[in-house]
Design a protein around this motif. Sequence first.
Motif, PDB file in Angstrom:
ATOM      1  N   ILE A  64       8.933   0.034   5.729  1.00 48.40           N
ATOM      2  CA  ILE A  64       8.600   1.389   5.284  1.00 48.40           C
ATOM      3  C   ILE A  64       9.678   1.847   4.310  1.00 48.40           C
ATOM      4  O   ILE A  64      10.865   1.884   4.658  1.00 48.40           O
ATOM      5  CB  ILE A  64       8.521   2.353   6.486  1.00 48.40           C
ATOM      6  N   LEU A  65       9.270   2.200   3.101  1.00 48.45           N
ATOM      7  CA  LEU A  65      10.199   2.679   2.073  1.00 48.45           C
ATOM      8  C   LEU A  65       9.794   4.080   1.624  1.00 48.45           C
ATOM      9  O   LEU A  65       8.599   4.361   1.470  1.00 48.45           O
ATOM     10  CB  LEU A  65      10.186   1.748   0.864  1.00 48.45           C
ATOM     11  N   HIS A  66      10.780   4.947   1.405  1.00 52.27           N
ATOM     12  CA  HIS A  66      10.485   6.299   0.920  1.00 52.27           C
ATOM     13  C   HIS A  66      11.702   6.870   0.217  1.00 52.27           C
ATOM     14  O   HIS A  66      12.755   6.218   0.134  1.00 52.27           O
ATOM     15  CB  HIS A  66      10.023   7.205   2.065  1.00 52.27           C
ATOM     16  N   VAL A  95       0.865  -1.183   0.000  1.00 48.76           N
ATOM     17  CA  VAL A  95       0.000   0.000   0.000  1.00 48.76           C
ATOM     18  C   VAL A  95       0.901   1.231   0.000  1.00 48.76           C
ATOM     19  O   VAL A  95       2.069   1.163   0.385  1.00 48.76           O
ATOM     20  CB  VAL A  95      -0.975   0.035   1.204  1.00 48.76           C
ATOM     21  N   HIS A  96       0.355   2.347  -0.456  1.00 51.03           N
ATOM     22  CA  HIS A  96       1.074   3.618  -0.481  1.00 51.03           C
ATOM     23  C   HIS A  96       0.404   4.555   0.516  1.00 51.03           C
ATOM     24  O   HIS A  96      -0.811   4.482   0.709  1.00 51.03           O
ATOM     25  CB  HIS A  96       1.047   4.231  -1.874  1.00 51.03           C
ATOM     26  N   THR A  97       1.196   5.427   1.102  1.00 48.69           N
ATOM     27  CA  THR A  97       0.649   6.343   2.092  1.00 48.69           C
ATOM     28  C   THR A  97       1.486   7.616   2.155  1.00 48.69           C
ATOM     29  O   THR A  97       2.565   7.692   1.593  1.00 48.69           O
ATOM     30  CB  THR A  97       0.571   5.677   3.487  1.00 48.69           C
ATOM     31  N   ASP A  98       0.979   8.588   2.873  1.00 45.80           N
ATOM     32  CA  ASP A  98       1.708   9.811   3.171  1.00 45.80           C
ATOM     33  C   ASP A  98       2.662   9.503   4.325  1.00 45.80           C
ATOM     34  O   ASP A  98       2.249   8.968   5.356  1.00 45.80           O
ATOM     35  CB  ASP A  98       0.709  10.906   3.569  1.00 45.80           C
ATOM     36  N   VAL A 119       2.270   5.492   9.713  1.00 46.50           N
ATOM     37  CA  VAL A 119       3.728   5.393   9.601  1.00 46.50           C
ATOM     38  C   VAL A 119       4.370   5.569  10.975  1.00 46.50           C
ATOM     39  O   VAL A 119       5.273   4.810  11.348  1.00 46.50           O
ATOM     40  CB  VAL A 119       4.270   6.414   8.576  1.00 46.50           C
ATOM     41  N   THR A 120       3.900   6.535  11.737  1.00 45.31           N
ATOM     42  CA  THR A 120       4.409   6.728  13.097  1.00 45.31           C
ATOM     43  C   THR A 120       4.220   5.461  13.919  1.00 45.31           C
ATOM     44  O   THR A 120       5.140   5.005  14.603  1.00 45.31           O
ATOM     45  CB  THR A 120       3.693   7.917  13.771  1.00 45.31           C
ATOM     46  N   SER A 121       3.046   4.864  13.836  1.00 46.86           N
ATOM     47  CA  SER A 121       2.766   3.634  14.590  1.00 46.86           C
ATOM     48  C   SER A 121       3.651   2.479  14.136  1.00 46.86           C
ATOM     49  O   SER A 121       4.165   1.723  14.953  1.00 46.86           O
ATOM     50  CB  SER A 121       1.295   3.250  14.448  1.00 46.86           C
ATOM     51  N   LEU A 122       3.839   2.356  12.821  1.00 44.57           N
ATOM     52  CA  LEU A 122       4.665   1.264  12.296  1.00 44.57           C
ATOM     53  C   LEU A 122       6.132   1.416  12.662  1.00 44.57           C
ATOM     54  O   LEU A 122       6.855   0.425  12.761  1.00 44.57           O
ATOM     55  CB  LEU A 122       4.500   1.165  10.782  1.00 44.57           C
ATOM     56  N   ARG A 123       6.581   2.625  12.898  1.00 43.75           N
ATOM     57  CA  ARG A 123       7.967   2.820  13.344  1.00 43.75           C
ATOM     58  C   ARG A 123       8.154   2.257  14.757  1.00 43.75           C
ATOM     59  O   ARG A 123       9.245   1.813  15.100  1.00 43.75           O
ATOM     60  CB  ARG A 123       8.353   4.290  13.288  1.00 43.75           C
ATOM     61  N   SER A 124       7.099   2.256  15.561  1.00 44.14           N
ATOM     62  CA  SER A 124       7.162   1.690  16.913  1.00 44.14           C
ATOM     63  C   SER A 124       6.907   0.193  16.919  1.00 44.14           C
ATOM     64  O   SER A 124       7.476  -0.532  17.730  1.00 44.14           O
ATOM     65  CB  SER A 124       6.119   2.360  17.819  1.00 44.14           C
ATOM     66  N   ASN A 125       6.011  -0.258  16.034  1.00 42.47           N
ATOM     67  CA  ASN A 125       5.625  -1.669  15.985  1.00 42.47           C
ATOM     68  C   ASN A 125       5.337  -2.003  14.529  1.00 42.47           C
ATOM     69  O   ASN A 125       4.337  -1.531  13.980  1.00 42.47           O
ATOM     70  CB  ASN A 125       4.396  -1.917  16.859  1.00 42.47           C
ATOM     71  N   THR A 135       5.255   7.324   0.458  1.00 45.60           N
ATOM     72  CA  THR A 135       5.785   6.214   1.246  1.00 45.60           C
ATOM     73  C   THR A 135       5.107   4.923   0.825  1.00 45.60           C
ATOM     74  O   THR A 135       3.888   4.878   0.662  1.00 45.60           O
ATOM     75  CB  THR A 135       5.550   6.476   2.753  1.00 45.60           C
ATOM     76  N   VAL A 136       5.918   3.890   0.641  1.00 50.98           N
ATOM     77  CA  VAL A 136       5.421   2.565   0.272  1.00 50.98           C
ATOM     78  C   VAL A 136       5.544   1.665   1.490  1.00 50.98           C
ATOM     79  O   VAL A 136       6.609   1.574   2.113  1.00 50.98           O
ATOM     80  CB  VAL A 136       6.222   1.992  -0.926  1.00 50.98           C
ATOM     81  N   LEU A 137       4.460   0.999   1.822  1.00 52.25           N
ATOM     82  CA  LEU A 137       4.445   0.027   2.909  1.00 52.25           C
ATOM     83  C   LEU A 137       4.414  -1.366   2.283  1.00 52.25           C
ATOM     84  O   LEU A 137       3.422  -1.752   1.674  1.00 52.25           O
ATOM     85  CB  LEU A 137       3.223   0.245   3.802  1.00 52.25           C
TER      86      LEU A 137
END
Length: 184
Positions: free
Chosen positions: A101-103, A62-65, A71-77, A148-150
């Motif tokens: 997380i790729l950007h 998926v793509h996101t901002d 993204v903040t949450s995924l950086r923690s978990n 950002t690509v997840l």
Amino acid sequence: MSDPHDLVAFLDLGWQRLTRGVADRRAAARHPVFATVSSDGAPEARTVVLRGANRHDGTVEVHTDGGSDKVTSLRSNSRAQLMVWDDKAKLQIRLSTRVTILHGGDVADRWQNVPDGSRMAYGASPPPGTPIPNAHAYTKLASLDWFTVLTCRIESIELMQLIDPHRRAVFMANDDWTGEWRVP
């Protein structure tokens, strides 16, 4: 209909519905629910657009901002779950994943394929989630810097089909997707 006791055929159905979601804007899998856990432990769920499904790699994308809460949450978990309800097939698909997380330069090739109108979803000033005085007190940036690509590496796939009789199975990556039936 294929043999309702065939685990391989059931997994094939799940992947067929996922890949259709990437190609067909009207397919149920096009807009899965994406669930994460916030840094304070609260559940978070939102709808995303499925941009990739690769059975060979065991991933969805998926793509996101880059400034979004997810993204903040995924950086923690880095764990996330995607859930699709496909009414036509009466099929629920749950994907338990670990997200990369790729950007920036890592996604510049993908950015080139994002239509101009869709680029507006990536980047905002102030950042997503910031309180604003009225509904339109922000500017969209359409920026590769925020694109950002997840990449979601699937650890398990759970399929539950609500036909008569119901059926449910779980397939694990660490078991080469063999699968086992579960009580629905």
